[in-house]
Motif scaffolding. Structure first.
Motif, PDB file in Angstrom:
ATOM      1  N   ARG A 141     103.130 -11.099  37.838  1.00  0.00           N
ATOM      2  CA  ARG A 141     103.521 -10.790  36.462  1.00  0.00           C
ATOM      3  C   ARG A 141     102.317 -10.792  35.521  1.00  0.00           C
ATOM      4  O   ARG A 141     102.347 -10.141  34.480  1.00  0.00           O
ATOM      5  CB  ARG A 141     104.558 -11.806  35.975  1.00  0.00           C
TER       6      ARG A 141
ATOM      7  N   GLU B 149     108.162 -18.894  36.463  1.00  0.00           N
ATOM      8  CA  GLU B 149     107.632 -19.109  37.808  1.00  0.00           C
ATOM      9  C   GLU B 149     106.565 -20.204  37.821  1.00  0.00           C
ATOM     10  O   GLU B 149     106.445 -20.954  38.790  1.00  0.00           O
ATOM     11  CB  GLU B 149     107.075 -17.810  38.380  1.00  0.00           C
TER      12      GLU B 149
ATOM     13  N   ARG C 278     113.992 -16.066  33.842  1.00  0.00           N
ATOM     14  CA  ARG C 278     113.385 -14.883  34.457  1.00  0.00           C
ATOM     15  C   ARG C 278     114.087 -13.612  33.989  1.00  0.00           C
ATOM     16  O   ARG C 278     113.434 -12.587  33.718  1.00  0.00           O
ATOM     17  CB  ARG C 278     113.455 -14.995  35.976  1.00  0.00           C
TER      18      ARG C 278
END
Length: 322
Positions: A172, A146, A136
Motif C-alpha cells: 500500500r 496492516e 481496511r
C-alpha cells in the motif's frame, strides 16, 4: 538618624520578601489554573478531558470521562481521546466510549484502529479482526491497519503473521522507508535473505546510503556471509564515518571472521561516537570473554560500571565474567 550599617541588611530582607511574594504569586496562579475548572459549570467535553489529562489515577479519570458517552457535545475525536486515556486501566469503559465514537462517526479510520487496540487489551481476538477489517475497507490504500496488525502479531511472537501484514502494508505504501526497513528486517528474521535484500534495494534513494548498507550487511551477517557483510559495513562507515551503528555492526562482523583486533577497534569507535549507549563496550566485553581475554573483559566492564553506575546490574548481566 538611621544606622547606615543596617541598610544592606534591610535591602536584603526586602528583596527576600519580594522574592517570596513572587514565588507565592506564581504558585497561587498555578493552583488557580488547576482548581478553577473544578468549580466552573462543566458541559463542554474539553473541560472534562483537560481535567482527566491532569488526573493520574484511572479511578479519578473515570468520573470525568465516562459521562462523555451521553454528552451530545462530545465529538468522535473527544470520545476517542477519552477512550485512549482509559485504555490501559479501564478497557471495558474505553470500549464503550469508542463504540459511541463509532456511532457518531462510522467512517473514521482512527476509531477502528483504537477499537482494535482496546479489543486486544481485552483479549477479544475476534473483535480485533473485525475492527481491522473495517479499517481496511474504510481506507483500502492506507497502510495503518496492516501496520497495527503487524504490531499485534509481533507482540504475540507471531513473526510470520507480522511479516504477512507488513507485506500488505508495504504494497500500500511501497515508497515508505520506515515500513520498508521494518519489512526487510522481518523477512531476514524469517530466513528469506534474498527477499529482504530486494526490499532494501528498492529503498535506494529513500534511505541514507550508509544506513541501507548497514541493513544489507546485517542480512548477510545473519546468513553467515560475514566476509560479504564486512565489505558492505566498511562501505557504510566510509560513506558516513560518524554512523555509530555502522561501526558497531562492523565490530560484530569482524569478530565473526576471527579478526579480534579489528572488532575491538570498530566497537571502541562506536562507543566514542555514542557515549550514552552501553552496547558497544558491553558487546566488546562479551567478545573478550568468548576469546578468553578475561583481564581485558574485566577492564572493559569496570570502565562501563564507572561511566554508568546507575546501570551496574544491567551491565553485569550483559557481560558475565566467569
Amino acid at each position: 538618624m538611621s544606622d547606615p550599617s543596617n541598610e544592606p541588611g534591610e535591602r536584603s530582607g526586602r528583596r527576600r520578601d519580594q522574592g517570596l511574594r513572587g514565588v507565592l504569586w506564581v504558585c497561587g496562579v498555578a493552583l488557580a489554573i488547576h482548581v478553577i475548572p473544578l468549580f466552573l459549570p462543566r458541559d463542554m467535553p474539553e473541560q472534562e478531558l483537560a481535567i482527566a489529562r491532569a488526573t493520574e489515577s484511572v479511578e479519578g479519570r473515570l468520573r470525568f470521562l465516562v459521562p462523555l458517552k451521553h454528552n451530545d457535545k462530545a465529538t468522535a475525536a473527544d470520545l476517542r481521546e477519552a477512550a485512549e486515556l482509559l485504555r490501559e486501566g479501564a478497557p471495558a469503559e474505553a470500549h464503550d466510549l469508542v463504540l459511541e465514537a463509532e456511532r457518531r462517526d462510522p467512517n473514521a479510520l482512527e476509531t477502528q484502529l483504537l477499537l482494535a487496540r482496546i479489543c486486544d487489551r481485552e483479549r477479544m481476538s475476534r473483535c480485533v479482526d473485525q475492527s481491522l477489517d473495517k479499517a481496511r475497507k474504510l481506507a483500502p490504500s492506507d497502510p495503518r491497519a496492516e501496520l497495527l496488525r503487524a504490531d499485534l502479531s509481533e507482540e504475540k511472537g507471531d513473526v510470520e503473521g507480522a511479516t504477512e501484514a507488513l507485506s500488505r502494508a508495504y504494497s500500500r505504501a511501497p515508497g515508505d522507508p520506515l515500513i520498508g526497513v521494518r519489512y526487510g528486517r522481518l523477512l531476514s528474521r524469517m530466513g528469506r535473505p534474498e527477499d529482504a535484500l530486494k526490499v532494501f534495494t528498492s529503498l535506494e534513494g529513500k534511505v541514507p546510503a550508509a544506513r541501507l548498507l548497514v541493513e544489507q550487511g546485517l542480512v548477510l551477517s545473519k546468513e553467515g556471509r560475514s566476509r560479504e557483510a564486512v565489505g558492505l559495513l566498511q562501505q557504510a562507515v566510509q560513506k558516513d564515518p560518524k554512523l555509530a551503528e555502522g561501526h558497531f555492526q562492523l565490530g560484530i562482523a569482524w569478530f565473526q571472521l576471527g579478526n579480534e583486533n579489528a572488532a575491538e577497534a570498530a566497537l571502541r569507535q562506536a562507543d566514542r561516537l555514542n557515549v550514552s549507549d552501553t552496547r558497544a563496550l558491553a558487546t566488546l566485553c562479551t567478545l573478550q570473554v568468548k576469546a578468553g581475554k578475561l583481564e581485558g573483559a574485566r577492564q572493559t566492564r569496570t570502565d562501563l560500571e564507572r561511566r554508568f553506575p546507575q546501570r551496574m546490574d544491567a551491565i553485569r548481566e550483559q557481560c558475565r565474567l566467569p
